[in-house]
Motif scaffolding. Structure first.
Motif, PDB file in Angstrom:
ATOM      1  N   ALA A  82       0.411  -0.823  -0.009  1.00  0.00           N
ATOM      2  CA  ALA A  82      -0.149   0.219   0.293  1.00  0.00           C
ATOM      3  C   ALA A  82       0.771   1.202   0.276  1.00  0.00           C
ATOM      4  O   ALA A  82       0.780   1.738  -0.466  1.00  0.00           O
ATOM      5  N   PHE A  83       1.363   1.036   0.816  1.00  0.00           N
ATOM      6  CA  PHE A  83       3.100   2.200   0.277  1.00  0.00           C
ATOM      7  C   PHE A  83       4.395   2.063   0.317  1.00  0.00           C
ATOM      8  O   PHE A  83       5.021   1.720   0.971  1.00  0.00           O
ATOM      9  N   PRO A  84       4.547   3.120  -0.478  1.00  0.00           N
ATOM     10  CA  PRO A  84       6.233   2.921  -0.909  1.00  0.00           C
ATOM     11  C   PRO A  84       6.939   3.077   0.512  1.00  0.00           C
ATOM     12  O   PRO A  84       6.642   3.877   1.471  1.00  0.00           O
ATOM     13  N   PHE A  85       8.684   2.848   0.169  1.00  0.00           N
ATOM     14  CA  PHE A  85       9.063   3.370   1.452  1.00  0.00           C
ATOM     15  C   PHE A  85       9.086   4.606   1.317  1.00  0.00           C
ATOM     16  O   PHE A  85       9.369   5.183   2.991  1.00  0.00           O
ATOM     17  N   GLU A  86       9.176   5.299   0.288  1.00  0.00           N
ATOM     18  CA  GLU A  86       9.518   7.113   0.955  1.00  0.00           C
ATOM     19  C   GLU A  86       8.597   7.716   1.317  1.00  0.00           C
ATOM     20  O   GLU A  86       8.370   8.755   2.068  1.00  0.00           O
ATOM     21  N   ILE A  87       7.349   7.005   1.166  1.00  0.00           N
ATOM     22  CA  ILE A  87       5.950   7.669   1.852  1.00  0.00           C
ATOM     23  C   ILE A  87       5.887   6.483   3.563  1.00  0.00           C
ATOM     24  O   ILE A  87       5.478   8.282   4.414  1.00  0.00           O
ATOM     25  N   PHE A  88       6.492   6.014   3.657  1.00  0.00           N
ATOM     26  CA  PHE A  88       6.365   5.566   5.083  1.00  0.00           C
ATOM     27  C   PHE A  88       7.487   6.748   5.748  1.00  0.00           C
ATOM     28  O   PHE A  88       6.992   6.742   6.654  1.00  0.00           O
ATOM     29  N   LYS A  89       8.719   6.239   4.322  1.00  0.00           N
ATOM     30  CA  LYS A  89       9.742   7.551   5.965  1.00  0.00           C
ATOM     31  C   LYS A  89       9.233   8.270   5.303  1.00  0.00           C
ATOM     32  O   LYS A  89       9.271   9.170   7.488  1.00  0.00           O
ATOM     33  N   GLN A  90       8.237   9.501   5.211  1.00  0.00           N
ATOM     34  CA  GLN A  90       8.436  10.953   5.660  1.00  0.00           C
ATOM     35  C   GLN A  90       6.978  10.590   6.538  1.00  0.00           C
ATOM     36  O   GLN A  90       6.986  11.910   7.441  1.00  0.00           O
TER      37      GLN A  90
END
Length: 512
Positions: free
Chosen positions: A253-261
């Motif tokens: 559901a969420f790419p790494f960059e989205i989770f990181k943000q």
């Protein structure tokens, strides 16, 4: 105090791939403008004018927000949500500060919590019911927490970030929609309108060249990635919670960059509550950070009291002044990494100097035993605390002297004695101090600018926010290193014979 959890959003992207600097993937419709409510219907007096929203009891007036002004503010939806869900009368305002030099002037002003009326030390500024606080108790339930946290794979921050990411996907159906919208607006930025370096570009990270902070960013980023790779574990362990979300498992559901943000946003506003259960230890508190202003020399803290979180101020305030809270005993490097700001008056600021005994030394084991007897390790980090540079150098010298002992008889004498290693000879003492001076000069030379150049750039006042906060950090680091260098030179000046040449050492300790 604010948490400084191990690895732990500002920026985020929509599902379609268009990036927005928000907490989470932002594909939601715009929140309708909140209608003005009659004052007689509200338990709190709301006065909104020029985006200043007063959250004070009836009758309290703020010179910054005239009660007669009927206009709705951008904070109105957030304030109405707090009122609707039981926020009791408080003595604070939500005001705005402009964002300097950011995204071509397109950023909306940041909100912050200010005194809504004159306050005295000991006054309760506000009290947020636990029903408006996001904790792991709400996310996972007590029965799941112990099992989850003992895996040592996911931090509380990762769990809270994932929860809010899925909640945002619910759109306006989510209870937390107005709060998430407010977090989106702040984008994890602190009082200096700067995000954590975890979200800076490579060229912006160059502002930190020479600073240990550059490596800390890499280490923290790797830690966040490890947590991202474990998100699906949380999904399956807390299936009773996540079955309400008709979405894919986290890593789909969420790419790494989205989770990181999202992780960085939660990191910037999470509060570490004291004397509460494990399930409530880390909390996201509306009206808490990043709306509050952090200071290192403040005593006010968000405190859990019964079934609410309360803020009692530690100093008097005039109406309109930002409310200040303690950020915990954290060095400026941690404040920048977690919250995007540097505190010039931070009494807890420090930098580390790592010294290690030479493993090739034939007497390595004996020297390691002496070091351990005096509370030191074979690889020892010495913390240089601001204002105590000379004390740190004094603490380092006995450890460094061990590397300059080559005579087995001298080593046996030291093993049979107690206490720190005293100077063995004038030439070895000069060699120890010379090594320290060379190291300190080399470390200062690793910065692309000098301390004087930093002072000049900051005095000029034309730096963009990220460069300014980075320059403030490296300037404070250099001041501590210069303090150590001055102390080492003073010790050299105090030697009885300056004509003595430094003794060579085949197995001198390594400094880095």
């Amino acid at each position: 105090m604010a948490s400084s959890a191990s690895v732990s959003p500002a920026a985020a992207a929509s599902v379609s791939g268009t990036h927005h600097r928000g907490l989470l993937p932002c594909f939601l419709r715009r929140l309708p403008r909140t209608r003005s409510r009659p004052r007689s219907c509200s338990r709190l007096h709301l006065a909104a004018c020029h985006a200043d929203t007063l959250l004070c009891p009836p009758g309290a007036q703020s010179p910054l927000a005239p009660a007669a002004c009927p206009s709705a503010s951008s904070a109105g939806g957030f304030s109405d949500w707090l009122l609707t869900h039981g926020l009791p009368p408080g003595k604070v305002s939500i005001l705005e500060r402009p964002v300097p030099c950011s995204r071509g002037g397109k950023d909306r002003p940041l909100h912050y919590v200010a005194a809504g009326q004159d306050l005295e030390a000991g006054d309760v500024a506000f009290e947020v019911p636990m029903s408006l606080v996001v904790t792991l108790e709400r996310v996972l339930g007590d029965e799941s927490i112990a099992e989850l946290l003992t895996t040592n794979k996911l931090s509380e921050l990762a769990c809270l970030a994932l929860y809010l990411m899925y909640e945002k996907k619910q759109g306006k159906d989510s209870l937390w929609y107005p709060y998430i919208k407010e977090l989106d607006r702040q984008r994890g930025r602190g009082q200096l309108a700067v995000e954590s370096p975890l979200l800076w570009t490579e060229s912006e990270l160059d502002y930190l060249n020479g600073s240990p902070m550059r490596d800390e960013v890499v280490v923290r980023d790797e830690g966040i990635r490890r947590e991202y790779n474990e998100l699906d574990t949380l999904w399956f362990m807390a299936g009773s919670l996540f079955k309400q979300y008709p979405f894919d498992v986290p890593t789909e559901a969420f790419p790494f960059e989205i989770f990181k943000q999202a992780f960085v946003a939660v990191q910037s506003c999470v509060v570490h509550l004291q004397k509460v259960s494990l399930a409530r230890r880390f909390a996201l508190v509306p009206l808490g950070p990043p709306l509050l202003t952090y200071k290192s020399n403040c005593k006010a803290m968000l405190t859990a009291v019964d079934d609410s979180v309360r803020l009692v101020v530690d100093r008097p305030y005039k109406a309109g002044e930002p409310i200040i809270v303690w950020c915990g005993p954290q060095p400026n490097s941690r404040l920048l990494l977690n919250y995007g700001f540097v505190d010039e008056d931070n009494p807890y600021d420090r930098i580390a100097i790592e010294a290690s005994l030479n493993t090739e030394d034939p007497q390595y084991q004996e020297k390691r035993m002496v070091a351990q007897r005096n509370g030191k390790l074979a690889i020892q980090k010495f913390q240089v605390c601001v204002g105590k540079e000379k004390e740190t150098v004094s603490e380092m010298l006995p450890y460094l002297r061990l590397g300059y002992i080559s005579d087995p008889d001298e080593m046996q004498c030291i093993l049979s004695s107690e206490g720190d290693t005293c100077p063995v000879s004038p030439c070895s003492e000069r060699a120890v101090l010379d090594q320290l001076v060379v190291y300190l000069k080399s470390r200062l030379a690793g910065y692309p600018t000098t301390l004087d150049e930093d002072e000049a750039m900051l005095a000029d006042g034309n730096l963009e926010p990220k460069k300014e906060v980075a320059t403030r950090l490296v300037r404070l680091e250099k001041r501590m290193l210069h303090g150590c260098l001055q102390a080492a030179n003073e010790f050299i000046s105090g030697l009885p014979d300056h004509t003595v040449s430094p003794c060579p050492a085949l197995y001198a300790p390594e400094l880095k």
